[in-house]
Design a protein around this motif. Sequence first.
Motif, PDB file in Angstrom:
ATOM      1  N   ALA A 128      -8.571 -17.330  -3.852  1.00 16.23           N
ATOM      2  CA  ALA A 128      -9.434 -16.427  -4.682  1.00 16.23           C
ATOM      3  C   ALA A 128     -10.680 -16.407  -4.082  1.00 16.23           C
ATOM      4  O   ALA A 128     -11.104 -15.143  -4.131  1.00 16.23           O
ATOM      5  CB  ALA A 128      -8.947 -16.645  -6.165  1.00 16.23           C
ATOM      6  N   GLU A 129     -11.057 -17.283  -3.901  1.00 16.01           N
ATOM      7  CA  GLU A 129     -12.514 -17.180  -3.026  1.00 16.01           C
ATOM      8  C   GLU A 129     -12.546 -16.577  -1.969  1.00 16.01           C
ATOM      9  O   GLU A 129     -13.703 -15.880  -1.872  1.00 16.01           O
ATOM     10  CB  GLU A 129     -13.170 -18.731  -3.120  1.00 16.01           C
ATOM     11  CG  GLU A 129     -13.524 -19.372  -4.306  1.00 16.01           C
ATOM     12  CD  GLU A 129     -14.657 -18.933  -4.939  1.00 16.01           C
ATOM     13  OE1 GLU A 129     -15.450 -18.433  -4.249  1.00 16.01           O
ATOM     14  OE2 GLU A 129     -14.654 -18.958  -6.299  1.00 16.01           O
ATOM     15  N   ILE A 130     -11.636 -16.704  -0.916  1.00 21.11           N
ATOM     16  CA  ILE A 130     -11.733 -16.050   0.282  1.00 21.11           C
ATOM     17  C   ILE A 130     -11.573 -14.652   0.171  1.00 21.11           C
ATOM     18  O   ILE A 130     -12.235 -13.954   0.760  1.00 21.11           O
ATOM     19  CB  ILE A 130     -10.808 -16.879   1.188  1.00 21.11           C
ATOM     20  CG1 ILE A 130     -10.801 -18.270   1.456  1.00 21.11           C
ATOM     21  CG2 ILE A 130     -10.309 -15.946   2.503  1.00 21.11           C
ATOM     22  CD1 ILE A 130      -9.753 -18.906   2.302  1.00 21.11           C
ATOM     23  N   VAL A 131     -10.603 -14.088  -0.569  1.00 20.78           N
ATOM     24  CA  VAL A 131     -10.388 -12.594  -0.637  1.00 20.78           C
ATOM     25  C   VAL A 131     -11.321 -11.905  -1.903  1.00 20.78           C
ATOM     26  O   VAL A 131     -11.209 -10.815  -1.980  1.00 20.78           O
ATOM     27  CB  VAL A 131      -8.928 -12.439  -0.707  1.00 20.78           C
ATOM     28  CG1 VAL A 131      -7.930 -12.926   0.440  1.00 20.78           C
ATOM     29  CG2 VAL A 131      -8.370 -12.866  -2.202  1.00 20.78           C
ATOM     30  N   GLY A 132     -11.769 -12.682  -2.618  1.00 19.05           N
ATOM     31  CA  GLY A 132     -12.779 -11.902  -3.671  1.00 19.05           C
ATOM     32  C   GLY A 132     -11.761 -11.315  -4.941  1.00 19.05           C
ATOM     33  O   GLY A 132     -11.992 -10.387  -5.364  1.00 19.05           O
ATOM     34  N   LYS A 133     -10.635 -12.130  -5.005  1.00 19.02           N
ATOM     35  CA  LYS A 133      -9.895 -11.942  -6.250  1.00 19.02           C
ATOM     36  C   LYS A 133      -9.811 -12.960  -7.151  1.00 19.02           C
ATOM     37  O   LYS A 133     -10.068 -13.944  -6.713  1.00 19.02           O
ATOM     38  CB  LYS A 133      -8.494 -11.200  -5.687  1.00 19.02           C
ATOM     39  CG  LYS A 133      -8.428 -10.346  -4.758  1.00 19.02           C
ATOM     40  CD  LYS A 133      -8.600  -8.934  -5.236  1.00 19.02           C
ATOM     41  CE  LYS A 133      -8.482  -7.784  -4.088  1.00 19.02           C
ATOM     42  NZ  LYS A 133      -8.823  -6.380  -4.822  1.00 19.02           N
ATOM     43  N   SER A 134      -9.084 -12.608  -8.507  1.00 21.19           N
ATOM     44  CA  SER A 134      -8.934 -13.923  -9.280  1.00 21.19           C
ATOM     45  C   SER A 134      -7.813 -14.572  -8.726  1.00 21.19           C
ATOM     46  O   SER A 134      -6.682 -14.055  -8.272  1.00 21.19           O
ATOM     47  CB  SER A 134      -8.481 -13.040 -10.825  1.00 21.19           C
ATOM     48  OG  SER A 134      -7.099 -12.570 -10.786  1.00 21.19           O
ATOM     49  N   GLU A 135      -7.453 -15.867  -9.279  1.00 16.14           N
ATOM     50  CA  GLU A 135      -6.277 -16.301  -8.988  1.00 16.14           C
ATOM     51  C   GLU A 135      -4.984 -15.820  -9.511  1.00 16.14           C
ATOM     52  O   GLU A 135      -3.844 -15.824  -8.766  1.00 16.14           O
ATOM     53  CB  GLU A 135      -6.582 -17.901  -9.704  1.00 16.14           C
ATOM     54  CG  GLU A 135      -7.265 -18.791  -8.996  1.00 16.14           C
ATOM     55  CD  GLU A 135      -7.342 -20.229  -9.455  1.00 16.14           C
ATOM     56  OE1 GLU A 135      -6.044 -20.675  -9.568  1.00 16.14           O
ATOM     57  OE2 GLU A 135      -8.330 -20.936  -9.605  1.00 16.14           O
ATOM     58  N   ALA A 136      -5.204 -15.099 -10.721  1.00 14.92           N
ATOM     59  CA  ALA A 136      -3.774 -14.479 -11.065  1.00 14.92           C
ATOM     60  C   ALA A 136      -3.330 -13.355 -10.446  1.00 14.92           C
ATOM     61  O   ALA A 136      -2.188 -13.089  -9.961  1.00 14.92           O
ATOM     62  CB  ALA A 136      -4.240 -14.228 -12.455  1.00 14.92           C
ATOM     63  N   ASN A 137      -4.432 -12.580  -9.884  1.00 13.52           N
ATOM     64  CA  ASN A 137      -4.089 -11.574  -9.082  1.00 13.52           C
ATOM     65  C   ASN A 137      -3.448 -12.116  -7.806  1.00 13.52           C
ATOM     66  O   ASN A 137      -2.704 -11.530  -7.196  1.00 13.52           O
ATOM     67  CB  ASN A 137      -5.428 -10.703  -8.578  1.00 13.52           C
ATOM     68  CG  ASN A 137      -5.128  -9.295  -8.378  1.00 13.52           C
ATOM     69  OD1 ASN A 137      -3.972  -9.189  -7.976  1.00 13.52           O
ATOM     70  ND2 ASN A 137      -6.131  -8.610  -8.042  1.00 13.52           N
ATOM     71  N   CYS A 138      -4.176 -12.983  -7.078  1.00 10.39           N
ATOM     72  CA  CYS A 138      -3.577 -13.702  -6.002  1.00 10.39           C
ATOM     73  C   CYS A 138      -2.155 -14.106  -6.160  1.00 10.39           C
ATOM     74  O   CYS A 138      -1.591 -13.837  -5.151  1.00 10.39           O
ATOM     75  CB  CYS A 138      -4.422 -14.834  -5.539  1.00 10.39           C
ATOM     76  SG  CYS A 138      -5.936 -14.211  -4.920  1.00 10.39           S
ATOM     77  N   ARG A 139      -1.847 -14.696  -7.216  1.00  9.80           N
ATOM     78  CA  ARG A 139      -0.588 -14.985  -7.518  1.00  9.80           C
ATOM     79  C   ARG A 139       0.390 -13.861  -7.378  1.00  9.80           C
ATOM     80  O   ARG A 139       1.581 -13.954  -6.842  1.00  9.80           O
ATOM     81  CB  ARG A 139      -0.463 -15.972  -8.685  1.00  9.80           C
ATOM     82  CG  ARG A 139      -1.168 -17.166  -8.690  1.00  9.80           C
ATOM     83  CD  ARG A 139      -0.747 -18.050 -10.083  1.00  9.80           C
ATOM     84  NE  ARG A 139      -1.692 -19.227 -10.105  1.00  9.80           N
ATOM     85  CZ  ARG A 139      -1.266 -20.432  -9.759  1.00  9.80           C
ATOM     86  NH1 ARG A 139       0.068 -20.591  -9.073  1.00  9.80           N
ATOM     87  NH2 ARG A 139      -1.847 -21.629  -9.578  1.00  9.80           N
ATOM     88  N   GLN A 140      -0.060 -12.806  -8.061  1.00 10.59           N
ATOM     89  CA  GLN A 140       0.814 -11.830  -8.133  1.00 10.59           C
ATOM     90  C   GLN A 140       0.943 -11.037  -6.590  1.00 10.59           C
ATOM     91  O   GLN A 140       1.975 -10.595  -6.286  1.00 10.59           O
ATOM     92  CB  GLN A 140       0.519 -10.675  -8.988  1.00 10.59           C
ATOM     93  CG  GLN A 140       0.245 -11.032 -10.521  1.00 10.59           C
ATOM     94  CD  GLN A 140      -0.613  -9.889 -11.241  1.00 10.59           C
ATOM     95  OE1 GLN A 140      -1.170  -9.197 -10.747  1.00 10.59           O
ATOM     96  NE2 GLN A 140      -0.351  -9.818 -12.710  1.00 10.59           N
ATOM     97  N   LEU A 141      -0.052 -10.993  -5.756  1.00  2.00           N
ATOM     98  CA  LEU A 141       0.162 -10.362  -4.428  1.00  2.00           C
ATOM     99  C   LEU A 141       0.870 -11.174  -3.626  1.00  2.00           C
ATOM    100  O   LEU A 141       1.757 -10.715  -2.957  1.00  2.00           O
ATOM    101  CB  LEU A 141      -1.487 -10.559  -3.866  1.00  2.00           C
ATOM    102  CG  LEU A 141      -2.315  -9.533  -4.438  1.00  2.00           C
ATOM    103  CD1 LEU A 141      -3.920  -9.656  -4.022  1.00  2.00           C
ATOM    104  CD2 LEU A 141      -1.910  -8.095  -4.188  1.00  2.00           C
ATOM    105  N   ALA A 142       0.978 -12.807  -3.756  1.00  2.00           N
ATOM    106  CA  ALA A 142       1.658 -13.636  -3.044  1.00  2.00           C
ATOM    107  C   ALA A 142       3.140 -13.465  -3.430  1.00  2.00           C
ATOM    108  O   ALA A 142       4.157 -13.498  -2.665  1.00  2.00           O
ATOM    109  CB  ALA A 142       1.262 -15.181  -3.450  1.00  2.00           C
ATOM    110  N   THR A 143       3.433 -13.386  -4.700  1.00  3.81           N
ATOM    111  CA  THR A 143       4.772 -13.078  -5.051  1.00  3.81           C
ATOM    112  C   THR A 143       5.408 -11.780  -4.570  1.00  3.81           C
ATOM    113  O   THR A 143       6.602 -11.839  -3.855  1.00  3.81           O
ATOM    114  CB  THR A 143       4.862 -13.043  -6.662  1.00  3.81           C
ATOM    115  OG1 THR A 143       4.396 -14.263  -7.169  1.00  3.81           O
ATOM    116  CG2 THR A 143       6.419 -12.687  -7.203  1.00  3.81           C
ATOM    117  N   ARG A 144       4.669 -10.785  -4.693  1.00  6.12           N
ATOM    118  CA  ARG A 144       4.961  -9.645  -3.975  1.00  6.12           C
ATOM    119  C   ARG A 144       5.268  -9.482  -2.759  1.00  6.12           C
ATOM    120  O   ARG A 144       6.381  -9.064  -2.046  1.00  6.12           O
ATOM    121  CB  ARG A 144       3.948  -8.342  -4.167  1.00  6.12           C
ATOM    122  CG  ARG A 144       4.526  -7.055  -4.044  1.00  6.12           C
ATOM    123  CD  ARG A 144       3.881  -5.869  -4.856  1.00  6.12           C
ATOM    124  NE  ARG A 144       2.145  -5.948  -4.510  1.00  6.12           N
ATOM    125  CZ  ARG A 144       1.398  -6.119  -5.452  1.00  6.12           C
ATOM    126  NH1 ARG A 144       1.892  -6.296  -6.928  1.00  6.12           N
ATOM    127  NH2 ARG A 144       0.131  -5.999  -5.370  1.00  6.12           N
TER     128      ARG A 144
END
Length: 293
Positions: A128-144
Amino acid sequence: MTAEDLRPLMLSIAYRMVGSFSEAEDIVQDAYVRLAAAEEPIASERAWLSTVVTRLAIDHLRSARVRREQYTGTWLPEPVLADPAPDAAVRAESLSMAVLVLLESLTPVERAVFVLREAFDYGYDEIAEIVGKSEANCRQLATRARRHVEEGRPRFEPSREQREELMRRFVAALHEGETQPLVELLAADVAFYGDGGGKAPAVAVPKHGAEAVARLLSGFSRVGRRRGATAQPAEVNGGPGILVFEGERLIAVWALEVSEGAIHAIRGVVNPDKLAHISSTILPSLPPALKRS
């Protein structure tokens, strides 16, 4: 661990992000130049470098999309014979040519999240820190991203012994050059992709089907014998592959996708620009058996 000790890891991340070893080297070098010029104290060089390398790679991918759309013929990642960070806690399958091709259809940020999480096991808080997104958003992106990659990944991975036996038979069939022995090693829906980049003769349109690909390979074999070429098995991007030489000159690298006892895809890179890093750095250190004419 010093910043220089982290360079192989950063190169490994950058390569998976952009699919080009030479471009990954440029990205990592840029990051280290910025590190040397940093005026503020850096609490964690690993976190700092991971952030800069990933963001540079994301920017690079955004600008590279137009160039790749204009690329002559099929675009494939640059092959590598070894992971830049072999000792890191890395998931080897993330290096495969098949996965790198699948990652091309992700957005740059999706690709970053997938690479950091699935290949290097970064925490979602770090990502989240690296890409500038929230943790929740990163989890969604990872799942997709994970779902997309899983859909295109081979169902059954062979053991190393099965892989080596298949490669032995494949190289023997290539040297023989007869169509039927090759057909027997190919899946019915096998595909051959060639990347010459307009700089070397390559298969302009992917070939599909065991008969068509076997005839293509048989033709390669006949031309290769006339030119004194040899094919040698090698590990390419962490999986089975072929190095093709004319004398000691590397002219092609093939990455093979193997599943259920058969070859399902062959991705052949003949663009000399994409073979340069192997020829100039890794190739000279190969044993004589891989350099014979």
